[in-house]
Design a protein around this motif. Structure first.
Motif, PDB file in Angstrom:
ATOM      1  N   GLU A 189       4.622 -27.509  -3.474  1.00  0.00           N
ATOM      2  CA  GLU A 189       3.655 -28.154  -2.488  1.00  0.00           C
ATOM      3  C   GLU A 189       3.614 -29.489  -1.935  1.00  0.00           C
ATOM      4  OE1 GLU A 189      -0.438 -26.856  -2.814  1.00  0.00           O
ATOM      5  OE2 GLU A 189      -1.209 -27.995  -0.974  1.00  0.00           O
ATOM      6  N   ASN A 224       0.177 -29.015   3.994  1.00  0.00           N
ATOM      7  CA  ASN A 224      -1.670 -29.064   4.133  1.00  0.00           C
ATOM      8  C   ASN A 224      -1.097 -29.354   5.965  1.00  0.00           C
ATOM      9  OD1 ASN A 224      -2.748 -28.136   2.024  1.00  0.00           O
ATOM     10  ND2 ASN A 224      -1.463 -30.029   1.110  1.00  0.00           N
ATOM     11  N   GLU A 242      -0.746 -25.067   5.373  1.00  0.00           N
ATOM     12  CA  GLU A 242      -1.553 -24.146   4.571  1.00  0.00           C
ATOM     13  C   GLU A 242      -3.024 -25.090   5.507  1.00  0.00           C
ATOM     14  OE1 GLU A 242      -1.707 -25.895   0.614  1.00  0.00           O
ATOM     15  OE2 GLU A 242      -0.167 -24.506   0.525  1.00  0.00           O
ATOM     16  N   ASP A 263      -5.883 -21.723   3.008  1.00  0.00           N
ATOM     17  CA  ASP A 263      -6.141 -22.781   1.894  1.00  0.00           C
ATOM     18  C   ASP A 263      -7.848 -22.989   0.720  1.00  0.00           C
ATOM     19  OD1 ASP A 263      -5.360 -23.796  -0.059  1.00  0.00           O
ATOM     20  OD2 ASP A 263      -4.897 -25.649   0.849  1.00  0.00           O
ATOM     21  N   LYS A 285      -4.596 -18.624  -0.207  1.00  0.00           N
ATOM     22  CA  LYS A 285      -4.745 -18.929  -1.371  1.00  0.00           C
ATOM     23  C   LYS A 285      -6.213 -19.706  -1.841  1.00  0.00           C
ATOM     24  CE  LYS A 285      -1.885 -22.644  -2.228  1.00  0.00           C
ATOM     25  NZ  LYS A 285      -0.664 -23.742  -2.455  1.00  0.00           N
ATOM     26  N   GLU A 304      -5.011 -21.301  -6.758  1.00  0.00           N
ATOM     27  CA  GLU A 304      -4.325 -22.367  -7.250  1.00  0.00           C
ATOM     28  C   GLU A 304      -4.971 -23.188  -8.850  1.00  0.00           C
ATOM     29  OE1 GLU A 304      -4.344 -25.374  -3.611  1.00  0.00           O
ATOM     30  OE2 GLU A 304      -5.712 -24.452  -3.713  1.00  0.00           O
TER      31      GLU A 304
HETATM   32 MG    MG Z   1      -2.723 -26.697  -0.406  1.00  0.00          MG
END
Ligand code: MG
Ligand code: C2E
Ligand code: MG
Ligand code: MG
Length: 275
Positions: A59, A117, A149, A179, A200, A235
């Motif tokens: 990421e 992102n 994301e 996300d 996520k 995460e």
């Molecule tokens: Mg992210």
């Protein structure tokens, strides 16, 4: 005397408000310059497949590398960028650099993926989707290898624009994720409205793994995901125990300090070249 004091306080308040506004403007202008002059750079955190322990991708996480040498995390400057269309430039700048680095790393590890992102603000502009697509084209990376994301501190546009934008991006081959699921704006409503590929799961959930409630919430989310045909990443995994539980509860992928903190490109370069 009292009236005079009230007036004085009022003037003082106005002065402070004006200073505050000026400070905000200066910071935004500074950030705009930083984006333009390449001071915003991605750092990278590996994403691990829990079933195999393999690194499947990275990421890209924005960092502000000040000319003074100071490195700033996104906690402050990303929310500032999200207040305006500055976030568009920031996202595209990070994506451009991340895909250039990915190109390099794929020579050592073909199939390595890149997650970036994206603010929902892209969806509110007619040139939003073409810009995202052309960053991939220009970098020579197939959308099939890119994860987008959707990050939220502003509410996702809940009309049909976001829905059709997600559909369009997926038609182009991108994988789209919701996300920070479980916090703030990342709600069940978005899961219902947005046809994403994956969820996520936010770090707040990972922190509760091993407790009755933490496990129950995780099991519910992975159950929901599998019912909907979605993949999941958890995460903020910091311990082996949390990784084991997350895997047992059905999470597909994970990120966290257990494996690695976000790293500068040069550190990933070195690791990939020696792997
Ligand atoms: Mg992210
Ligand atoms: P995010 O996309 O949810 O990224 C995960 C954040 O969790 C990262 O923080 C990462 O460093 C942190 N993290 C990962 N594993 C652990 C762990 O085990 N423990 C702890 N304590 N933290 C962990 P970071 O890099 O500070 O980024 C914060 C947020 O800023 C991101 O959250 C994302 O929402 C936003 N952001 C970062 N880069 C960009 C960008 O290029 N564009 C946009 N729109 N937003 C970005
Ligand atoms: Mg997140
Ligand atoms: Mg976040």
């Amino acid at each position: 005397v009292e009236f005079g004091k009230v007036v004085e306080d009022q003037l003082d308040l106005m002065r402070r408000l004006r200073e505050h506004r000026t400070a905000g403007t200066v910071a935004a202008a500074e950030l705009a310059t930083a984006i333009r002059t390449g001071q915003i750079v991605p750092w990278y955190q590996p994403i691990i497949e829990l079933g195999t322990g393999a690194i499947v991708g990275f990421e890209a996480l924005a960092r502000w590398q000040h000319p003074s040498g100071q490195l700033e995390e996104p906690g402050v400057f990303v929310p500032l960028a999200e207040d305006s269309d500055l976030i568009i430039d920031l996202d595209l700048m990070v994506m451009r650099q991340a895909l250039t680095d990915l190109n390099q790393w794929q020579r050592h590890q073909p199939g390595t993926r890149m997650s970036v992102n994206l603010s929902a603000r892209h969806f509110g502009r007619s040139e939003g989707l073409p810009q995202i697509h052309s960053v991939a084209l220009d970098a020579g990376v197939a959308p099939e290898q890119i994860d987008l994301e959707l990050t939220e501190t502003i509410p996702l546009i809940t009309d049909t624009t976001s829905n059709s934008s997600v559909t369009r991006l997926r038609e182009q081959g991108f994988r789209v994720w919701l996300d920070d699921f479980g916090t703030g704006w990342s709600s069940l409503e978005h899961l219902i409205r947005l046809p994403v590929d994956g969820i996520k799961i936010d770090r707040v959930v990972a922190l509760a793994l091993g407790t009755h409630i933490g496990n129950a919430v995780t099991r519910a989310v992975t159950g929901l995901a599998s019912e909907m045909g979605l993949i999941t990443t958890i995460e903020g995994v910091e311990t082996h125990r949390h990784a084991t539980i997350a895997h047992q509860l059905g999470c597909d992928y994970a990120q966290g300090y257990l494996w690695s903190r976000p790293l500068p490109a040069a550190a990933v370069d070195a690791a990939m070249a020696s792997a």
